[in-house]
Design a protein around this motif. Structure first.
Motif, PDB file in Angstrom:
ATOM      1  N   PRO A 117       0.801  -1.239   0.000  1.00 35.41           N
ATOM      2  CA  PRO A 117       0.000   0.000   0.000  1.00 35.41           C
ATOM      3  C   PRO A 117       0.827   1.279   0.000  1.00 35.41           C
ATOM      4  N   ALA A 118       2.088   1.204   0.427  1.00 34.60           N
ATOM      5  CA  ALA A 118       2.947   2.392   0.433  1.00 34.60           C
ATOM      6  C   ALA A 118       3.437   2.755  -0.966  1.00 34.60           C
ATOM      7  N   GLY A 119       3.227   1.855  -1.944  1.00 31.10           N
ATOM      8  CA  GLY A 119       3.576   2.189  -3.316  1.00 31.10           C
ATOM      9  C   GLY A 119       4.851   1.578  -3.837  1.00 31.10           C
ATOM     10  N   SER A 120       5.571   0.791  -3.035  1.00 34.21           N
ATOM     11  CA  SER A 120       6.769   0.166  -3.575  1.00 34.21           C
ATOM     12  C   SER A 120       6.406  -1.160  -4.237  1.00 34.21           C
ATOM     13  N   LEU A 121       7.228  -1.547  -5.195  1.00 31.63           N
ATOM     14  CA  LEU A 121       7.021  -2.793  -5.920  1.00 31.63           C
ATOM     15  C   LEU A 121       8.018  -3.832  -5.439  1.00 31.63           C
ATOM     16  N   CYS A 122       7.583  -5.082  -5.402  1.00 30.48           N
ATOM     17  CA  CYS A 122       8.479  -6.190  -5.129  1.00 30.48           C
ATOM     18  C   CYS A 122       8.470  -7.092  -6.353  1.00 30.48           C
ATOM     19  N   LEU A 123       9.651  -7.468  -6.808  1.00 31.08           N
ATOM     20  CA  LEU A 123       9.816  -8.264  -8.013  1.00 31.08           C
ATOM     21  C   LEU A 123      10.470  -9.589  -7.649  1.00 31.08           C
ATOM     22  N   ALA A 124       9.891 -10.694  -8.117  1.00 29.94           N
ATOM     23  CA  ALA A 124      10.451 -12.013  -7.856  1.00 29.94           C
ATOM     24  C   ALA A 124      11.226 -12.486  -9.083  1.00 29.94           C
ATOM     25  N   TYR A 125      12.383 -13.077  -8.862  1.00 32.59           N
ATOM     26  CA  TYR A 125      13.257 -13.500  -9.944  1.00 32.59           C
ATOM     27  C   TYR A 125      13.333 -15.018 -10.054  1.00 32.59           C
ATOM     28  N   TYR A 126      13.567 -15.501 -11.275  1.00 26.61           N
ATOM     29  CA  TYR A 126      13.724 -16.935 -11.526  1.00 26.61           C
ATOM     30  C   TYR A 126      14.776 -17.549 -10.608  1.00 26.61           C
ATOM     31  N   GLU A 127      15.927 -16.889 -10.521  1.00 25.64           N
ATOM     32  CA  GLU A 127      17.033 -17.478  -9.773  1.00 25.64           C
ATOM     33  C   GLU A 127      16.874 -17.303  -8.268  1.00 25.64           C
ATOM     34  N   GLY A 128      15.767 -16.744  -7.852  1.00 25.36           N
ATOM     35  CA  GLY A 128      15.482 -16.630  -6.423  1.00 25.36           C
ATOM     36  C   GLY A 128      15.606 -15.214  -5.918  1.00 25.36           C
ATOM     37  N   GLY A 129      14.943 -14.963  -4.835  1.00 19.80           N
ATOM     38  CA  GLY A 129      15.036 -13.686  -4.169  1.00 19.80           C
ATOM     39  C   GLY A 129      13.996 -12.684  -4.618  1.00 19.80           C
TER      40      GLY A 129
END
Length: 140
Positions: A117-129
């Motif tokens: 809700p604060a507006g930041s994005l989280c991105l998930a990667y194939y190699e993890g993390g």
């Protein structure tokens, strides 16, 4: 009993998300696909009517963050992509400054893009993390 609201304009509905403020704004976003393209649609009346957003492309998933619609668009079969935000004035998606994802393949689909809700994005990667990007979404 379930009731049909929308046929997806004859396309497969890939993913649907509700606005964090759905109780007050009734906004939903869906990504759809056919044999050659992917599309983003928005409803602002809890699914009664839908409008296509921008041109067809390769949108794999969408989120609503800080009132903005963000899609993860993958440009090729190798999994590399870019995060874009919907620009009402342009009626199209534009790249988010500082969110060029060409250097790492993304895990796309239901679990590749998150928003808080604060507006930041989280991105998930194939190699993890996970990677978090604090981006001013309202000013693409």
């Amino acid at each position: 009993t379930f009731e049909s609201l929308w046929d997806g304009d004859g396309k497969d509905i890939y993913k649907m998300v509700l606005s964090p403020a759905f109780a007050t704004d009734s906004t939903m976003v869906a990504t759809l696909r056919d044999k050659s393209n992917r599309y983003a649609y928005r409803s602002t009346d809890a699914g009664t009517t839908w409008t296509q957003l921008g041109d067809p492309g390769s949108m794999h998933t969408a989120v609503i963050a800080d009132g903005a619609i963000v899609v993860l668009e993958v440009g090729s079969q190798d999994g590399y992509g870019v995060a874009k935000v919907y620009d009402e004035a342009e009626n199209d998606f534009v790249e988010i400054e500082g969110a060029d994802l060409e250097e790492r393949p993304l895990r796309f689909g239901r679990d590749g893009l998150f928003a808080n809700p604060a507006g930041s994005l989280c991105l998930a990667y194939y190699e993890g993390g996970l990677e978090e990007k604090k981006i001013g979404l309202r000013d693409p």
